[in-house]
Write a protein that holds these residues in place. Structure first.
Motif, mmCIF file in Angstrom:
data_model
loop_
_atom_site.group_PDB
_atom_site.id
_atom_site.type_symbol
_atom_site.label_atom_id
_atom_site.label_comp_id
_atom_site.label_asym_id
_atom_site.label_seq_id
_atom_site.Cartn_x
_atom_site.Cartn_y
_atom_site.Cartn_z
ATOM 1 N N ASN A 2 -8.490 -28.954 19.280
ATOM 2 C CA ASN A 2 -8.185 -30.093 20.914
ATOM 3 C C ASN A 2 -9.082 -29.419 22.138
ATOM 4 O O ASN A 2 -10.153 -30.009 22.387
ATOM 5 N N ASN A 58 -9.026 -37.406 16.157
ATOM 6 C CA ASN A 58 -7.991 -38.758 16.487
ATOM 7 C C ASN A 58 -6.810 -38.136 15.555
ATOM 8 O O ASN A 58 -6.145 -38.022 15.687
ATOM 9 N N THR A 104 -6.543 -34.564 15.351
ATOM 10 C CA THR A 104 -6.033 -33.409 15.562
ATOM 11 C C THR A 104 -4.861 -33.950 17.128
ATOM 12 O O THR A 104 -3.223 -33.586 17.483
ATOM 13 N N ARG A 105 -4.927 -35.617 17.555
ATOM 14 C CA ARG A 105 -4.375 -35.965 18.443
ATOM 15 C C ARG A 105 -2.959 -36.236 17.852
ATOM 16 O O ARG A 105 -1.452 -36.430 17.683
ATOM 17 N N GLN A 106 -3.038 -36.770 16.627
ATOM 18 C CA GLN A 106 -1.729 -36.870 15.077
ATOM 19 C C GLN A 106 -1.379 -36.382 14.715
ATOM 20 O O GLN A 106 0.074 -36.169 14.795
ATOM 21 N N GLN A 144 2.890 -33.536 21.551
ATOM 22 C CA GLN A 144 2.108 -35.113 22.330
ATOM 23 C C GLN A 144 2.895 -35.311 23.746
ATOM 24 O O GLN A 144 4.250 -35.448 23.737
ATOM 25 N N THR A 170 3.969 -38.806 11.907
ATOM 26 C CA THR A 170 2.850 -39.195 13.427
ATOM 27 C C THR A 170 4.529 -39.297 13.702
ATOM 28 O O THR A 170 5.311 -39.551 14.978
ATOM 29 N N ALA A 183 -2.492 -42.464 25.764
ATOM 30 C CA ALA A 183 -3.322 -41.468 25.742
ATOM 31 C C ALA A 183 -5.157 -41.838 25.097
ATOM 32 O O ALA A 183 -5.697 -41.513 25.378
#
Ligand SMILES: Nc1ncnc2c1ncn2[C@@H]1O[C@H](COP(=O)(O)OP(=O)(O)OP(=O)(O)O)[C@@H](O)[C@H]1O
Ligand SMILES: [Mg+2]
Length: 631
Positions: A301, A340, A342-344, A352, A486, A532
């Motif tokens: 990230n 995207n 890495t967010r998951q 998160q 997720t 986010a």
């Protein structure tokens, strides 16, 4: 004299006759007594006056020794009293039945006698005639039998105690498969009488069948003459059945002992333990993958922020027709996709940033329904069933929506030919035993949402892996395998749990459990969701806010999003900044209500100093003074 003679002759003759009779009688008695198999004696004035050979042999004393001997001295001391009583009774003229007592013979041996006595005249006086039978042998046999009987009785009692001590059901089964005997455990556990079992067919009693069972170790033991074993599930219980044949002298099985051990609790405990170990292993695995994924995602990230930032900056500085622009745009797009992912991954590893709110799951789902219908298309029927008094939960509404959407997308993919999708909510109590088998879950009140499809279902092997990141059964390009990861991360981060039930070809149910809270639901603005998703930028923003706390929060958020932030805590500060700032100010974020002066009034004054900015008002409530134009 002559007349007298015949009388004397007659008398003489009579006497001769009587004597002869007497002699004959005596001879007869002597003969009888001598040859009798029975001991005969005569006692007069307590002493022996006669004893036949048999009695002599029996007592061990000779005739000479016996005659004149006190009769009672031969009687075994313990029996003397009884013998005396009998003698007195006889003298009183009572008829005596034969009775038994013991004597001690000359060599000290104790012998059993069966005696009958009668009172007779003997040599002019009363005497006792005794007939005597040696029953020592009988007695010994009788005693042996009695002691054997006792031995068997005590043996029987011991066996019974042993059988009763066995906590299992024990039965004896005949070759006709009838019950011949049951132990006490069966009676106490069923509350029935033995007669309700004996003579009945075992299959009728235990399985309510009219024919023998197909699988039965008892029947096998009858055929094989060997012990056998079988585990049987019957009426919700699990039994271990051991059968042992009883073989008679001719080699035939005359019966089978059946021991049925109820192992339900043991088995269930074992299953629970195995299950728990499985769950623990699974949880540890997920924990490890989570740490790995989280670590990578976090570093990525940061790297991506640099890539994205510089790409953006480069794009901004390039001319519209610069040949590098398409390449940089490709880089920007790829970096976005990577962000995207890495967010998951961050969601999966529970890193998160979540915005916890007290929410009513039913209304969140109701708001989402339209979008879900669009996702699943027309081939799939959506059915919702919301619990009326559903409790509230604390969760990030945006993240929770994402979780539901992921489940619904999966359900849709699982039903390519169409089907039913059911979304159900309910209040659920998770018990101690649930908590024990689900690491990380506390027992208590939860709100459940279950997403059920009638799709292809999953095998146990697949189910074991679905929450792992990048596990997918879909073709390359169709799934990344991050959807359920997720969901898993989001639900775990909310203190909840996720469960899957699935059967190949039948369908799948995912159940999400979220801890219930006792607070009224907050009203959540649509804009609050997808925090986010806020776009970032590198423009300059002037924040005018007199409340330092609010101003600090606003500045932090904007700085995080990449903006250059200028802060003014009063209208005076704002004027100074606007006059002195050399670089462009792209946006002024102003409070609607300010001390002394309203937001719009202040903006009007600032507009006289410079014109390069746009304006965004913020307010906790809508001010009446706010004109339509300003809106
Ligand atoms: N409702 C379902 N019915 C049958 N299989 C399912 C269902 N949901 C998930 N799966 C199985 O679990 C796997 C993992 O699901 P997950 O949502 O994590 O990834 P994906 O759907 O394959 O890809 P992505 O969601 O990232 O696009 C799927 O590939 C599928 O095999
Ligand atoms: Mg998916």
């Amino acid at each position: 004299h002559i007349r007298l003679l015949p009388a004397a002759v007659e008398r003489g003759l009579q006497e001769v006759g009587l004597k002869r009779q007497q002699r004959e009688a005596e001879e007869l008695f002597q003969n009888l007594a001598a040859n009798s198999p029975v001991g005969v004696y005569i006692v007069q004035e307590s002493k022996f006056v006669y004893a036949n050979a048999r009695f002599q042999g029996f007592s061990g004393y000779s005739k000479e020794e016996l005659i004149g001997k006190k009769a009672i001295s031969l009687v075994f001391p313990d029996d003397r009293e009884r013998v005396r009583e009998n003698a007195i009774a006889m003298l009183k003229g009572e008829r005596l039945i034969p009775y038994e007592f013991r004597i001690i013979n000359k060599s000290g041996e104790v012998k059993w006698a069966l005696e009958s006595v009668s009172s007779i005249p003997y040599q002019g006086k009363r005497a006792t005639l005794g007939c005597y039978q040696d029953i020592t042998q009988h007695k010994l046999i009788e005693e042996a039998v009695k002691s054997n009987e006792e031995k068997y009785r005590s043996l029987y009692q011991e066996f019974q105690a042993i059988l009763d001590a066995i906590p299992d059901n024990l039965l004896l089964i005949t070759p006709e498969l009838k019950i011949e005997w049951v132990n006490r455990v069966i009676l106490t556990s069923t509350g029935k009488e033995a007669s309700e079992f004996i003579g009945k067919h075992c299959y009728q009693i235990w399985h309510s069948r009219s024919e023998p069972c197909e699988v039965c170790p008892v029947q096998r033991s009858f055929l094989s003459q060997q012990p056998d074993f079988q585990e049987i599930r019957n009426r919700g219980k699990i039994f271990e059945i051991y059968s042992v044949p009883i073989i008679d002298e001719t080699g035939k099985v005359k019966g089978v002992v059946e021991l049925a051990r109820n192992v339900t609790e043991k088995k269930l405990a074992l299953e629970e333990m195995m299950n728990l170990q499985d769950q623990l292993r699974q949880a540890q695995k997920m924990e490890a993958i989570g740490r790995l994924a989280g670590g990578i995602a976090h570093d990525f990230n940061n790297l991506l922020t640099v890539i994205q930032g510089h790409t953006e900056i480069s794009l901004n500085t390039l001319r519209k027709d610069d040949p590098l622009r398409p390449r940089l745009e490709e880089i920007a797009q790829a970096a976005n996709r990577a962000a995207n992912l890495t967010r998951q991954l961050l969601a999966f590893s529970r890193r998160q940033v979540l915005n916890f709110r007290t929410i009513d799951l039913n209304s969140l789902l109701a708001d989402l329904e339209k979008m879900l219908r669009r996702i699943i298309g027309e081939e799939i029927e959506l059915v919702t069933s919301f619990a009326e008094d559903l409790g509230r939960i604390k969760a990030d509404p945006g993240a929770l929506e994402q979780a539901i959407i992921n489940l619904v997308v999966n359900a849709k993919d699982a039903m390519p030919q169409g089907g039913w999708l059911t979304i159900r909510t309910a209040n659920i109590e998770l018990t101690e035993s649930y908590a024990r088998t689900h690491p990380g879950i506390l027992p208590g009140s939860y709100v459940m949402v279950a997403v059920t499809d009638t799709g292809i279902g999953m095998s146990k092997e697949i189910q074991a892996q679905i929450f792992e990141p990048f596990f997918t059964t879909k073709e390359v390009g169709k799934g990344t395998g991050l959807g359920l990861s997720t969901v898993y991360g989001i639900i775990k981060q909310c203190g909840g749990d996720i469960e899957v039930e699935s059967e190949l070809g039948k369908g799948t149910t995912f159940k999400l459990y979220l801890p219930r809270v006792d607070e009224p639901a907050e009203i959540i603005d649509k804009k609050d969701r997808f925090v986010a998703e806020f776009p970032g930028g590198n423009e300059t923003i002037l924040v005018i806010e007199d409340d330092p706390a609010v101003s600090k929060v606003a500045c932090q958020i904007l700085t995080q999003l990449g903006y250059t932030v200028l802060v003014a805590e009063s209208s005076g500060d704002a004027l100074v900044i606007c006059e002195q700032e050399k670089k462009p100010i792209h946006l002024i974020l102003a409070d609607v209500v300010m001390p002394k002066i309203s937001g719009p009034e202040l903006i009007e004054r600032l507009a006289k100093v410079r014109q390069d900015f746009k304006v965004l008002y913020m307010s906790g409530y809508v001010d009446k003074k706010f004109t339509k134009k300003e809106k």
